[in-house]
Design a protein around this motif. Structure first.
Motif, short mmCIF file in Angstrom:
data_model
loop_
_atom_site.label_atom_id
_atom_site.label_comp_id
_atom_site.label_asym_id
_atom_site.label_seq_id
_atom_site.Cartn_x
_atom_site.Cartn_y
_atom_site.Cartn_z
N VAL A 200 0.86 -1.18 0.00
CA VAL A 200 0.00 0.00 0.00
C VAL A 200 0.90 1.23 0.00
O VAL A 200 1.85 1.31 0.77
N SER A 201 0.63 2.14 -0.93
CA SER A 201 1.41 3.38 -1.02
C SER A 201 0.51 4.55 -0.76
O SER A 201 -0.65 4.55 -1.19
N PHE A 202 1.03 5.52 -0.05
CA PHE A 202 0.18 6.67 0.27
C PHE A 202 1.01 7.92 0.48
O PHE A 202 2.20 7.85 0.77
N TRP A 203 0.35 9.06 0.31
CA TRP A 203 0.96 10.36 0.61
C TRP A 203 0.55 10.80 2.00
O TRP A 203 -0.60 10.61 2.40
N LEU A 204 1.48 11.41 2.69
CA LEU A 204 1.13 12.08 3.94
C LEU A 204 0.72 13.51 3.62
O LEU A 204 1.01 14.02 2.55
N HIS A 205 0.08 14.17 4.59
CA HIS A 205 -0.13 15.61 4.48
C HIS A 205 1.22 16.28 4.29
O HIS A 205 2.23 15.79 4.79
N SER A 206 1.25 17.39 3.57
CA SER A 206 2.55 18.03 3.37
C SER A 206 3.17 18.34 4.72
O SER A 206 2.47 18.67 5.68
N SER A 207 4.46 18.17 4.81
CA SER A 207 5.29 18.46 5.99
C SER A 207 4.99 17.59 7.20
O SER A 207 5.51 17.83 8.27
N SER A 208 4.16 16.54 7.08
CA SER A 208 3.98 15.67 8.25
C SER A 208 4.87 14.44 8.10
O SER A 208 5.52 14.24 7.08
N ALA A 209 4.91 13.62 9.16
CA ALA A 209 5.89 12.54 9.21
C ALA A 209 5.33 11.33 9.93
O ALA A 209 4.33 11.42 10.64
N ILE A 210 5.99 10.18 9.70
CA ILE A 210 5.69 8.99 10.49
C ILE A 210 6.85 8.82 11.45
O ILE A 210 7.98 8.59 11.03
N THR A 211 6.60 8.95 12.72
CA THR A 211 7.69 8.76 13.67
C THR A 211 7.87 7.27 13.91
O THR A 211 6.96 6.48 13.71
N GLY A 212 9.07 6.91 14.33
CA GLY A 212 9.33 5.51 14.64
C GLY A 212 9.54 4.64 13.42
O GLY A 212 9.81 3.45 13.53
N ALA A 213 9.42 5.20 12.23
CA ALA A 213 9.64 4.40 11.02
C ALA A 213 11.12 4.34 10.73
O ALA A 213 11.65 5.13 9.96
N GLY A 214 11.79 3.40 11.39
CA GLY A 214 13.23 3.25 11.22
C GLY A 214 13.97 4.55 11.50
O GLY A 214 14.99 4.84 10.92
N ARG B 17 12.96 7.42 10.77
CA ARG B 17 12.63 8.45 9.78
C ARG B 17 11.68 9.47 10.38
O ARG B 17 10.92 9.18 11.28
N GLY B 18 11.72 10.64 9.80
CA GLY B 18 10.77 11.66 10.23
C GLY B 18 11.21 12.38 11.48
O GLY B 18 10.54 13.30 11.92
N ARG B 19 12.33 11.96 12.02
CA ARG B 19 12.76 12.55 13.28
C ARG B 19 13.09 14.03 13.13
O ARG B 19 12.92 14.80 14.05
N ASN B 20 13.59 14.39 11.93
CA ASN B 20 14.00 15.78 11.75
C ASN B 20 12.86 16.66 11.28
O ASN B 20 12.98 17.87 11.25
N ALA B 21 11.77 16.03 10.88
CA ALA B 21 10.66 16.82 10.39
C ALA B 21 10.01 17.56 11.55
O ALA B 21 10.03 17.11 12.68
N GLN B 22 9.43 18.71 11.25
CA GLN B 22 8.67 19.46 12.25
C GLN B 22 7.46 18.63 12.67
O GLN B 22 6.76 18.10 11.81
N ALA B 23 7.22 18.50 13.94
CA ALA B 23 6.04 17.75 14.38
C ALA B 23 4.79 18.55 14.01
O ALA B 23 4.71 19.74 14.25
N THR B 24 3.85 17.89 13.38
CA THR B 24 2.60 18.55 13.05
C THR B 24 1.45 17.71 13.59
O THR B 24 1.66 16.56 13.98
N SER B 25 0.27 18.27 13.56
CA SER B 25 -0.86 17.53 14.11
C SER B 25 -1.23 16.34 13.24
O SER B 25 -2.02 15.50 13.62
N HIS B 26 -0.65 16.26 12.04
CA HIS B 26 -0.95 15.12 11.17
C HIS B 26 0.06 13.99 11.34
O HIS B 26 -0.04 12.98 10.68
N ASP B 27 1.05 14.18 12.19
CA ASP B 27 2.04 13.13 12.41
C ASP B 27 1.40 11.93 13.09
O ASP B 27 0.47 12.08 13.87
N PHE B 28 1.92 10.76 12.76
CA PHE B 28 1.53 9.59 13.54
C PHE B 28 2.73 8.68 13.64
O PHE B 28 3.80 8.96 13.08
N HIS B 29 2.57 7.62 14.39
CA HIS B 29 3.69 6.72 14.67
C HIS B 29 3.53 5.44 13.85
O HIS B 29 2.40 5.01 13.59
N GLU B 30 4.65 4.85 13.48
CA GLU B 30 4.58 3.61 12.72
C GLU B 30 3.76 2.54 13.45
O GLU B 30 3.09 1.72 12.82
#
Ligand code: FA5
Ligand code: MG
Length: 457
Positions: free
Chosen positions: A356-370, A372-385
């Motif tokens: 399954v492939s998907f886009w996140l909201h712009s500038s949001s991140a998946i934390t805990g994904a290896g 990844r996303g650690r350097n991205a600004q935390a946004t309300s659309h972030d979620f965890h792997e």
């Protein structure tokens, strides 16, 4: 044994676990699939491999008090605060831990009972086996409910025999642990000023002796498990040419570790299926825990091991989901009476991989994904792997074997991130039909949209 008002169609405000009712709040993140697992108590089920494994380990600790029925719902104080977890420790987050409310969790480890058990001060050694709960990866060695055994051994610092030091007393106890002749890789100094420090008020000689007692006790467990596994494989496979893990030479190593509640600390790893498998963590108990428990005159060690991990080594069980099987082809293979028999897997049913492939909201991140996303600004659309893992478990139950990130990229123009996760659908008990896996996968995709707000590609 659980009932929440959600099931009655209104907003959940309380949840009943094994007859005890808890009010829920916005911290509640425990799905009913997890709550229903609480009554299973696999480690107490007669002839279950986890129960047999538990007893085998218990037999290596004669004289230790055992506690095998401690209640799984504990306070945040018991699970974290009493053990010295800092307020911002990642383990406390709702992405890692199942909460019922802000102050109440499903224990994430048996160490939640350390302080209370030390306070009860009933014996020099104790063992606690129990179900524990964690939001975690989906693969063959991780499951959101698993079983741990906690062990601890303490010594009195005061009332020693005349003329005998604590270290001498402990070394005498070390001499009573059965000897083994396997090679253990242990390049670590007992303490290291930065990485693995001696605690204030502890003497190097005492810690040297206690560390030896701890390591020798746990090596004895692993050696006992492996020699039992070896005799089992010889008995059941005869001329079988396929090498089972139990037939490989036992390779064991100690690595330095960190826990908020021990110092120095280590993990024990065993080479299994081509890789190092962590089976336990341990160390010298933080003196503040013993002091707070009213036994400041004591010092000692503690460990926490994964019963599934040990049982997988013992029986050559290839997948952690099997422990939850009620299929008689699984359960009938284990018996507490008589010699141990290695697990004979019933035919492996076909795997079905779907992406399954998907886009996140712009500038949001998946934390805990290896990481990844650690350097991205935390946004309300972030979620965890782990949120993705939980949706997979929720939709598919035990029909999902593995979920992993296989691709990630950033759109050069929009800056949006795309992720691709690969799910391996496979039943341990039968062949899944195409329609069935398609339907599971479609539901998984839709839940990703509904619960996480991603945009499918
Ligand atoms: C702990 O839970 C510490 N409480 C252990 C401890 C106790 C350290 C006392 C010092 C003193 P850790 O998170 O590493 O540590 O888990 C301990 C063991 O549980 C692991 O080594 C592994 O064998 C097992 N384990 C951890 N996560 C899972 C999982 N998701 N599924 C199955 N087994 C797991
Ligand atoms: Mg660990």
């Amino acid at each position: 044994t659980h009932k929440s008002k959600t099931e009655l169609g209104t907003k959940a405000t309380e949840v009943t676990v094994e007859g005890k009712t808890y009010s829920t709040d916005e911290w509640m993140n425990t799905p009913s699939t997890i709550l229903t697992a609480i009554s299973r108590r696999l480690h107490l089920q007669q002839d279950h491999p986890l129960a047999i494994t538990r007893k085998l380990i218990e037999s290596r600790f004669p004289g230790y008090n055992t506690h095998n029925d401690l209640f799984p719902v504990v306070t945040v104080e018991q699970n974290f605060d009493s053990l010295g977890f800092p307020a911002d420790h990642i383990g406390r987050s709702r992405t890692d831990t199942y909460y019922l409310n802000q102050d109440t969790v499903l224990r994430t480890h048996t160490s939640a009972h350390q302080a209370d058990t030390f306070r009860a001060n009933e014996s020099a050694g104790y063992l606690i086996s129990a179900d524990v709960y964690r939001r975690d990866a989906v693969d063959r060695s991780h499951y959101p409910v698993f079983h741990q055994m906690e062990g601890a051994r303490i010594w009195d610092r005061g009332a020693l025999d005349a003329g005998k030091s604590l270290a001498q007393t402990v070394w005498e106890d070390v001499a009573n642990i059965p000897k083994h002749d396997i090679e253990v890789e242990d390049p670590n100094p007992t303490t290291h000023a930065e990485r693995n420090p001696l605690q204030d008020g502890h003497s190097a000689e005492d810690v040297e002796a206690m560390a030896a007692h701890l390591k020798r006790s746990l090596e004895d467990v692993v050696v006992a498990i492996f020699s039992t596994a070896r005799s089992a494989s010889a008995a059941t496979t005869g001329g079988d040419t396929a090498a089972a893990p139990a037939d490989e030479p036992l390779k064991v190593r100690w690595v330095e570790a960190y826990f908020p509640f021990t110092s120095p600390s280590w993990e024990l790893e065993v080479f299994w299926q081509g890789d190092w498998l962590e089976v336990l963590g341990c160390g010298i108990v933080r003196q503040s825990i013993l002091n707070n428990a009213g036994v400041s005159n004591k010092v000692g060690w503690a460990f926490g091991l994964g019963l599934e991990r040990i049982a997988m080594l013992l029986y050559s069980i290839p997948d952690i989901r099997l422990f939850w099987s009620t299929d008689s082809r699984f359960l009938s293979q284990f018996s507490a009476a008589g010699p141990l028999q290695r697990f004979v897997p019933f035919s492996k049913y076909p795997a079905c991989f779907k992406d399954v492939s998907f886009w996140l909201h712009s500038s949001s991140a998946i934390t805990g994904a290896g990481g990844r996303g650690r350097n991205a600004q935390a946004t309300s659309h972030d979620f965890h792997e782990n949120d993705i893992m939980e949706i997979a478990r929720d939709v598919c139950g035990d029909l999902v074997e593995d979920v992993r990130l296989v691709d990630e990229f950033v759109h050069p123009k929009t800056g949006r991130r795309s992720f691709c996760y690969r799910t391996n659908y496979r039943s341990l008990e039968r062949t899944l039909t195409n329609d069935e896996t398609n339907e599971l996968h479609e539901r998984f995709r839709q839940q990703l949209v509904e619960k996480l707000g991603v945009e499918l590609r």
